[in-house]
Motif scaffolding. Structure first.
Motif, PDB file in Angstrom:
ATOM      1  N   UNK A   9       0.612  -1.159   0.053  1.00  0.00           N
ATOM      2  CA  UNK A   9      -0.062   0.032  -0.468  1.00  0.00           C
ATOM      3  C   UNK A   9       1.061   1.106  -0.070  1.00  0.00           C
ATOM      4  N   UNK A  10       0.162   1.878  -1.044  1.00  0.00           N
ATOM      5  CA  UNK A  10       1.622   3.217  -0.929  1.00  0.00           C
ATOM      6  C   UNK A  10       2.875   3.514  -1.101  1.00  0.00           C
ATOM      7  N   UNK A  11       3.340   2.563  -2.136  1.00  0.00           N
ATOM      8  CA  UNK A  11       5.220   2.751  -2.144  1.00  0.00           C
ATOM      9  C   UNK A  11       5.422   3.465  -3.570  1.00  0.00           C
ATOM     10  N   UNK A  12       6.365   3.375  -3.426  1.00  0.00           N
ATOM     11  CA  UNK A  12       6.668   3.658  -4.618  1.00  0.00           C
ATOM     12  C   UNK A  12       6.901   3.101  -6.083  1.00  0.00           C
ATOM     13  N   UNK A  13       7.331   3.318  -7.006  1.00  0.00           N
ATOM     14  CA  UNK A  13       7.608   2.061  -8.377  1.00  0.00           C
ATOM     15  C   UNK A  13       8.387   1.410  -7.888  1.00  0.00           C
TER      16      UNK A  13
END
Length: 367
Positions: A162-166
């Motif tokens: 959840x809500x992570x960078x690429x």
């Protein structure tokens, strides 16, 4: 059931079939607009009954949502024959801190959090499990490795983020396939598409689904809130920049434009907003939340709203031209968005590059 069979799609590459629209249950455990007594158990159980009746059987909760896991556990205990009909997702690690929302993200906590959620839910296995946020100091490889152990033990079935960078997604996916990433995504929040983040593109490259939370932008796109004064004194949305007295009227310009299209089509504005989001790809799974039974069915029936290419493009043009005023979160709540994590100690970037390339992925250059 009083609704046609739900439209099912695989959640990620070779993933389980789940309804395109799920049920976000934050409101039943941690209601943003109840300032007095909690919602009585009979009302909350009836809300879950209604979700089941209409075919909305992808339920998303969290250990941070008050007693949300507990009330779902009570429903499952009352309906044991229906357990296998529910695709049960929960998140872990959210904690309340003096300054707002925080996260306990050390690897040692992962099995502890799982056992606690299993106990509250009263189940042997969680279908989909996510870290609610990453803490920014624990390498994602350590978190996913602990989650894989739990999967091997049969305690969870699928792993999400959840809500992570690429870049974080790529590193996690190199340890174990990630089923989906949960991100805020709506006509008001299209950051996931932005080339600076490249997250949606990376999800599609890797075969990772997107679970879209706040697909109605916390009620902005639902059509029911006409101004900040419509919110109760203790409503947490009063803290959110998009609901401020300065920003709200400006943001309503986009809502009114979408509402006009919905009126011509003869559907509620919230349904149109969800239908448009579904139209962004069959790998998008919105999870609107509500504490009102009639809206459970209304939201789920957005599956059956079909937009013409012209209507979809018209909404896209409105979204692209709109100036969205205010950040997604106030500072106290906005931790860990598009989160990066450090590399594990002793791991060199070149070694990581070799490992990621070995499983057929590209080493990320984005920051």
């Amino acid at each position: 059931m009083d609704s046609p069979s739900p439209v099912l799609r695989p959640l990620g590459k070779n993933g389980p079939l789940v309804p395109r629209i799920g049920f976000g249950t934050m409101g039943i455990g941690f209601p943003c607009s109840r300032t007095t007594a909690p919602i009585p158990d009979p009302e909350r159980l009836a809300l879950l009954d209604r979700a089941y009746e209409v075919g909305c059987t992808f339920w998303d909760t969290s250990d941070f949502y008050g007693d949300g896991e507990v009330i779902i556990g009570k429903w499952l205990a009352l309906n044991p024959a229906k357990r296998n009909d529910i695709f049960l997702a929960t998140k872990f690690g959210g904690i309340q801190m003096p300054t707002g929302f925080g996260f306990r993200g050390d690897a040692a906590y992962v099995p502890i959090a799982c056992e606690q959620s299993l106990a509250r839910l009263g189940v042997d296995t969680i279908d989909l499990w996510y870290p609610h946020r990453l803490d920014g100091s624990t390498p994602v490889e350590h978190i996913v490795t602990e989650m894989v152990k739990l999967k091997d033990q049969g305690k969870i079935r699928h792993i999400g983020l959840s809500e992570v960078s690429s870049a974080t997604l790529r590193r996690a996916h190199a340890v174990h396939p990630i089923a989906c990433v949960q991100m805020e995504y709506s006509a008001f929040s299209t950051e996931i598409e932005h080339p600076d983040y490249r997250l949606l593109a990376t999800c599609r490259e890797l075969g990772v689904a997107v679970v879209a939370y706040s697909p109605l932008s916390r009620g902005l796109l639902g059509g029911g809130v006409q101004g900040p004064d419509d919110l109760e004194a203790g409503d947490v949305r009063r803290l959110y920049p998009r609901y401020s007295r300065e920003n709200f009227p400006k943001n309503m310009e986009l809502v009114e434009a979408i509402k006009e299209i919905a009126g011509r089509k003869g559907v509620p504005v919230g349904q149109l907003a969800l239908a448009w989001l579904l139209g962004q790809g069959e790998d998008i799974f919105p999870i609107p939340g509500t504490i009102t039974p009639k809206y459970v069915k209304e939201n789920f029936d957005a599956i059956h709203v079909k937009l013409t290419p012209e209507e979809s493009q018209h909404i896209r043009d409105l979204v692209n031209k709109a100036s969205v005023f205010g950040d997604r979160y106030p500072a106290a709540h906005g931790h860990g968005l598009f989160a990066d994590t450090p590399l594990p100690e002793g791991w060199k970037e070149e070694k990581r590059k070799e490992e990621v390339t070995a499983v057929g992925q590209l080493w990320p250059t984005e920051k």
